[in-house]
Design a protein around this motif. Sequence first.
Motif, PDB file in Angstrom:
ATOM      1  N   UNK A  51       1.049  -1.069  -0.045  1.00  0.00           N
ATOM      2  CA  UNK A  51       0.285  -0.063   0.020  1.00  0.00           C
ATOM      3  C   UNK A  51       0.732   1.281  -0.114  1.00  0.00           C
ATOM      4  N   UNK A  52       0.555   2.205  -0.735  1.00  0.00           N
ATOM      5  CA  UNK A  52       1.206   3.499  -0.466  1.00  0.00           C
ATOM      6  C   UNK A  52       1.034   4.287   0.716  1.00  0.00           C
ATOM      7  N   UNK A  53       1.570   3.831   1.653  1.00  0.00           N
ATOM      8  CA  UNK A  53       1.845   4.323   2.921  1.00  0.00           C
ATOM      9  C   UNK A  53       3.120   4.123   3.683  1.00  0.00           C
ATOM     10  N   UNK A  54       3.423   4.886   4.653  1.00  0.00           N
ATOM     11  CA  UNK A  54       4.403   4.673   5.643  1.00  0.00           C
ATOM     12  C   UNK A  54       4.154   3.348   6.400  1.00  0.00           C
ATOM     13  N   UNK A  55       5.027   2.780   6.932  1.00  0.00           N
ATOM     14  CA  UNK A  55       4.907   1.705   7.798  1.00  0.00           C
ATOM     15  C   UNK A  55       5.861   1.704   8.788  1.00  0.00           C
ATOM     16  N   UNK A  56       5.634   1.553  10.185  1.00  0.00           N
ATOM     17  CA  UNK A  56       6.508   1.496  11.267  1.00  0.00           C
ATOM     18  C   UNK A  56       7.488   0.266  11.140  1.00  0.00           C
ATOM     19  N   UNK A  57       8.734   0.575  11.561  1.00  0.00           N
ATOM     20  CA  UNK A  57       9.862  -0.487  11.493  1.00  0.00           C
ATOM     21  C   UNK A  57      10.541  -0.530  12.734  1.00  0.00           C
ATOM     22  N   UNK A  58      11.524  -1.279  12.842  1.00  0.00           N
ATOM     23  CA  UNK A  58      12.376  -1.441  14.212  1.00  0.00           C
ATOM     24  C   UNK A  58      12.840  -0.060  14.587  1.00  0.00           C
ATOM     25  N   UNK A  59      13.537   0.088  16.000  1.00  0.00           N
ATOM     26  CA  UNK A  59      13.841   0.934  16.577  1.00  0.00           C
ATOM     27  C   UNK A  59      13.147   2.269  16.425  1.00  0.00           C
ATOM     28  N   UNK A  60      11.587   2.253  16.338  1.00  0.00           N
ATOM     29  CA  UNK A  60      10.880   3.667  16.251  1.00  0.00           C
ATOM     30  C   UNK A  60      10.886   4.382  15.136  1.00  0.00           C
ATOM     31  N   UNK A  61      11.286   3.692  13.972  1.00  0.00           N
ATOM     32  CA  UNK A  61      11.627   4.508  12.588  1.00  0.00           C
ATOM     33  C   UNK A  61      10.402   4.041  11.712  1.00  0.00           C
ATOM     34  N   UNK A  62      10.415   4.774  10.776  1.00  0.00           N
ATOM     35  CA  UNK A  62       9.352   4.464   9.674  1.00  0.00           C
ATOM     36  C   UNK A  62      10.013   4.309   8.315  1.00  0.00           C
ATOM     37  N   UNK A  63       9.500   3.337   7.568  1.00  0.00           N
ATOM     38  CA  UNK A  63       9.777   3.168   6.200  1.00  0.00           C
ATOM     39  C   UNK A  63       8.889   4.016   5.519  1.00  0.00           C
ATOM     40  N   UNK A  64       9.311   4.624   4.581  1.00  0.00           N
ATOM     41  CA  UNK A  64       8.321   5.629   3.806  1.00  0.00           C
ATOM     42  C   UNK A  64       7.535   4.910   2.688  1.00  0.00           C
TER      43      UNK A  64
END
Length: 215
Positions: A51-64
Amino acid sequence: MTVAERDREALAALTMRLRAAGISGPRLLAALERVPRRLFVPARWHEDAYRDRAVPIECGQMLMAPSVVARVLEAASVVPGQGLLEIGCGAGYQAAVAATMGARVVTLDRFRSLVDLAADRFASLRLQVEAIQADGLEGFSRRAPFDRIIVDGAVPRVPPVLLDQLADKGVLVAPVGTGPAQTLVRITRDGRLFNRVELGEVRYVALVEGVASHL
């Protein structure tokens, strides 16, 4: 239908949406179709991988979102053989797409666990990407100058040290601003001159200086 078949269909559909949104570079679109975004998304978010959305990843970061990644790489005008420095490896997805486009990528992150996870993903895809734990705001002078520098985190201004590490005729792309929304800027070096173009609004997590002592 297998997971691989579903992923191929989802990637094709995502690429069509990106074309409709104005992303037109054939090399970029081909790379986006080849890199399995699911590999870079934590298991609990797999349903959102395409989906065209940001996704949470490890270490409190985001995958754009894929459209943001595509917009940044298109602004950077990545071509094969270029040396590319990425500040903020995160999950490694953007670096993987750039490497699939033919760039020689060095990617930095302050979190050791993100660097290790990304390195495993690059290895599984047989991509020659160098992932290093480092303070991205200092750049990577050992390999400078770079043809392309991508800052994958918001900065109040582009650090002069990164401009110093940009090759002549090189391009730097970064989200600049201190609020919840920033301006994506493209800076092109011409000798001692730096020409700046603003490309519109984006929303990134702020880039943090230093190297994390944990994670």
